[in-house]
Design an enzyme around this catalytic site. Structure first.
Site, mmCIF file in Angstrom:
data_model
loop_
_atom_site.group_PDB
_atom_site.id
_atom_site.type_symbol
_atom_site.label_atom_id
_atom_site.label_comp_id
_atom_site.label_asym_id
_atom_site.label_seq_id
_atom_site.Cartn_x
_atom_site.Cartn_y
_atom_site.Cartn_z
ATOM 1 N N CYS A 124 -11.683 -4.708 9.510
ATOM 2 C CA CYS A 124 -10.505 -4.761 10.372
ATOM 3 C C CYS A 124 -9.588 -5.931 9.980
ATOM 4 O O CYS A 124 -8.953 -5.896 8.944
ATOM 5 C CB CYS A 124 -10.920 -4.803 11.835
ATOM 6 S SG CYS A 124 -9.593 -4.367 12.981
ATOM 7 N N HIS A 232 -14.671 0.027 12.513
ATOM 8 C CA HIS A 232 -15.694 -0.944 12.912
ATOM 9 C C HIS A 232 -17.107 -0.378 12.719
ATOM 10 O O HIS A 232 -17.735 0.098 13.657
ATOM 11 C CB HIS A 232 -15.488 -1.359 14.369
ATOM 12 C CG HIS A 232 -14.298 -2.231 14.567
ATOM 13 N ND1 HIS A 232 -14.373 -3.613 14.587
ATOM 14 C CD2 HIS A 232 -12.993 -1.939 14.719
ATOM 15 C CE1 HIS A 232 -13.168 -4.120 14.762
ATOM 16 N NE2 HIS A 232 -12.309 -3.119 14.840
ATOM 17 N N GLU A 234 -19.716 -2.010 12.346
ATOM 18 C CA GLU A 234 -20.726 -2.872 12.993
ATOM 19 C C GLU A 234 -21.105 -2.375 14.386
ATOM 20 O O GLU A 234 -22.181 -2.711 14.891
ATOM 21 C CB GLU A 234 -20.197 -4.305 13.080
ATOM 22 C CG GLU A 234 -19.267 -4.622 14.248
ATOM 23 C CD GLU A 234 -17.860 -4.070 14.123
ATOM 24 O OE1 GLU A 234 -17.087 -4.164 15.095
ATOM 25 O OE2 GLU A 234 -17.518 -3.551 13.038
#
Length: 262
Positions: A124, A232, A234
């Site tokens: 990001c 994202h 994660e």
């Protein structure tokens, strides 16, 4: 001789250490340096690396010393935007938080890490930093660009809803990323108001969103692992096979650094 072999084995099996630059946050009149747990855990659990968190509030003088202790660099997302002055634009989002200390730390960090041959994984804001560091620029208001989707999250939704799959990403055919993920298209979440506009020097695209927004980049002209993604991976990485593959690939690249140093 046995003792020497044992020592070498300990060194070669050392977990890679990965630098994570922290960000600014103000709480009740106090300045904090922070890093979100959601970024840390998959680095440890799926990349098999040890995080080293670096405060960005002390300047960039010690970057080379930090990098001498690590085997990779992991540039995460954040709630702040990059200062548009760094890519030659006026600030079109003055109401949005900025973090000049992180900007002034991460830009030289990227240059130093590339020079040292260290793997870089960027998410990001981190992907945008990588592009800006190499001379590229950004759409400050992607959602206001003609024919572009609004890639921002809805602040009224729950966190799980915000991070749910939002659209498809088309991977560049036969690229190493499409081969890694064994797919030409994957679903991703979407929580960004800005996006890469002009590519920096040596930056190439690995994936686009349905509206053409750049969703993944790399630097094919350098030898080390480089990957930036706009989504994202994660978030709940353990439940997403694509995220696990990406973090594992970054961890493998960092382990090669450990072996090279042992």
């Amino acid at each position: 001789m046995l003792k020497k072999n044992t020592q070498h084995e300990k060194v070669s099996h050392r977990k890679p250490v990965v630098l994570m630059s922290m960000g600014a946050q103000e709480r009740k009149g106090h300045d904090y340096q922070v890093m979100t747990v959601k970024y840390i855990k998959p680095l440890a659990e799926h990349a098999g690396c040890v995080p080293l968190l670096a405060p960005t509030c002390c300047g960039s003088e010690d970057i080379e010393q930090y990098l001498s202790m690590v085997d990779g660099v992991y540039l995460t997302g954040a709630g702040s935007n990059i200062d548009p002055a760094l890519y030659g634009q006026e600030n079109l989002t003055p109401d949005k938080q900025q973090d000049p200390n992180r900007d002034n730390f991460d830009i030289p960090l990227i240059h130093a890490a590339l020079k040292m041959g260290l793997p870089i994984f960027a998410i990001c804001r981190g992907m945008q930093e990588l592009n800006v560091a190499l001379g590229g620029d950004l759409h400050q208001k992607l959602y206001a660009e003609p024919n572009m989707l609004d890639h921002r999250e809805d602040g009224d939704e729950s966190v799980d809803e915000q991070y749910a799959d939002a659209h498809q990403v088309r991977l560049v055919s036969n690229s190493w990323l499409s081969k890694l993920l064994e797919a030409e298209e994957i679903p991703v979440n979407s929580l960004h108001g800005q996006s890469i506009k002009t590519l920096g020097a040596g930056v190439q695209v690995l994936a686009h969103a349905e509206d053409g927004a750049i969703e993944a980049i790399h630097l094919p002209e350098v030898e080390q692992f480089t990957l930036g993604v706009q989504w994202h991976p994660e978030w709940k990485a353990a439940q997403n096979p694509n995220s696990i593959k990406i973090f594992a690939a970054f961890g493998d690249a960092c382990r090669l650094q450990v072996q090279a140093r042992s």
